[in-house]
Design an enzyme around this catalytic site. Structure first.
Site, PDB file in Angstrom:
ATOM      1  N   SER A   1       0.797  -1.225   0.000  1.00  0.00           N
ATOM      2  CA  SER A   1       0.000   0.000   0.000  1.00  0.00           C
ATOM      3  C   SER A   1       0.831   1.278   0.000  1.00  0.00           C
ATOM      4  CB  SER A   1      -0.941   0.018   1.213  1.00  0.00           C
ATOM      5  OG  SER A   1      -0.198   0.047   2.426  1.00  0.00           O
ATOM      6  N   ARG A   2       2.141   1.157   0.212  1.00  0.00           N
ATOM      7  CA  ARG A   2       2.976   2.357   0.260  1.00  0.00           C
ATOM      8  C   ARG A   2       4.444   1.993   0.066  1.00  0.00           C
ATOM      9  NH1 ARG A   2       3.096   3.814   6.774  1.00  0.00           N
ATOM     10  NH2 ARG A   2       3.824   1.770   7.489  1.00  0.00           N
TER      11      ARG A   2
ATOM     12  N   TYR B   1      13.250  -5.618  15.558  1.00  0.00           N
ATOM     13  CA  TYR B   1      13.249  -5.517  14.100  1.00  0.00           C
ATOM     14  C   TYR B   1      14.474  -6.210  13.495  1.00  0.00           C
ATOM     15  CZ  TYR B   1      12.945  -3.212   9.500  1.00  0.00           C
ATOM     16  OH  TYR B   1      12.849  -2.943   8.156  1.00  0.00           O
TER      17      TYR B   1
ATOM     18  N   ALA C   1      14.133 -10.008  13.679  1.00  0.00           N
ATOM     19  CA  ALA C   1      13.204 -10.533  12.678  1.00  0.00           C
ATOM     20  C   ALA C   1      13.835 -10.551  11.298  1.00  0.00           C
ATOM     21  CB  ALA C   1      11.925  -9.698  12.674  1.00  0.00           C
TER      22      ALA C   1
END
Length: 238
Positions: free
Chosen positions: A12-13, A145, A148
């Site tokens: 979406s972005r 982050y 991951a």
């Protein structure tokens, strides 16, 4: 008209949108997803936006049923969806860890497991995981982050070894600091200090990532698998 179907999470972005539009302009049918409803800022009919929560396995099952019913089984999967919830480790809350791992790592597992079945059946596929330079070099305030994204490297290598004999390649792209809304919070001084650490002396653009994604999905990259490729202007070299 390219008959291949590309599936992109987090479209979406930013980087996801750029990748989706690049593939669509090349004639691919592109399914782009986001957790909330959205539309592409484009009149290209090859772009199909749908809502999908990759942390919800029931939602993924509904999505795969939709793909089968509409003959839209993808041969190219781009795992781009990701979130940040930055915090110093000693202050990090359980939910800040859990949410980032659930989306950035477990979400990739959920979606790949669902969509790889069609690739195995057809003995052909391309899986591209959008990682981060933070997963390679670490970053203060991003233990969740970075963990991951580092996990995606192991995911990429292991899966590449499992499915290579089925004609499926699995690679990761590790962007550095890219000009998106995720870096727009930086003020001029902070941005300048950051740029000083980048040998190419600039932030990257979303096109730098999308062009590599298109290459890795194409026939010219058919002998590349299990790799994590940094696109960071030289910020991290190893």
């Amino acid at each position: 008209m390219n008959k291949e179907v590309v599936f992109i999470s987090g479209a979406s972005r930013g980087i996801g949108t750029a990748i989706a539009k690049n593939f669509a302009d090349l004639g691919y049918t592109v399914i782009g997803t986001s957790r909330s409803s959205f539309t592409f800022d484009s009149k290209n009919k090859n772009l199909i936006p749908i809502s999908l929560d990759i942390t919800n396995r029931e939602s993924i099952t509904e999505c795969t049923n939709f793909l089968k019913e509409n003959n839209l089984i993808p041969s190219i999967l781009i795992n781009n969806a990701g979130i940040t919830s930055d915090q110093l480790f000693l202050r990090m809350k359980d939910y800040e860890w859990d949410n980032v791992i659930a989306t950035n790592l477990t979400g990739t597992f959920n979606l790949t497991r669902a969509l790889i079945k069609g690739m195995i059946k057809n003995r052909y596929g391309r899986i591209i995981n959008i990682s981060s330079v933070s997963g390679l070099m670490g970053n203060p305030g991003q233990v969740n982050y970075s963990s991951a994204k580092a996990g995606l490297s192991g995911f990429t290598k292991s899966l590449a070894k499992e499915v290579g004999s089925r004609g499926i390649t699995v690679n990761s792209i590790a962007p550095g600091f890219i000009e998106t809304d995720m870096t727009s919070y930086l003020d001029a001084d902070a941005k300048e200090k950051l740029i000083q650490d980048i040998p190419l002396n600039r932030l990257g653009s979303v096109d730098d990532i999308s062009e590599l994604a298109v290459f890795l999905a194409g026939k010219d990259a058919s002998y590349i698998t299990g790799q994590t490729i940094s696109v960071d202007g030289g910020l991290f070299m190893y």
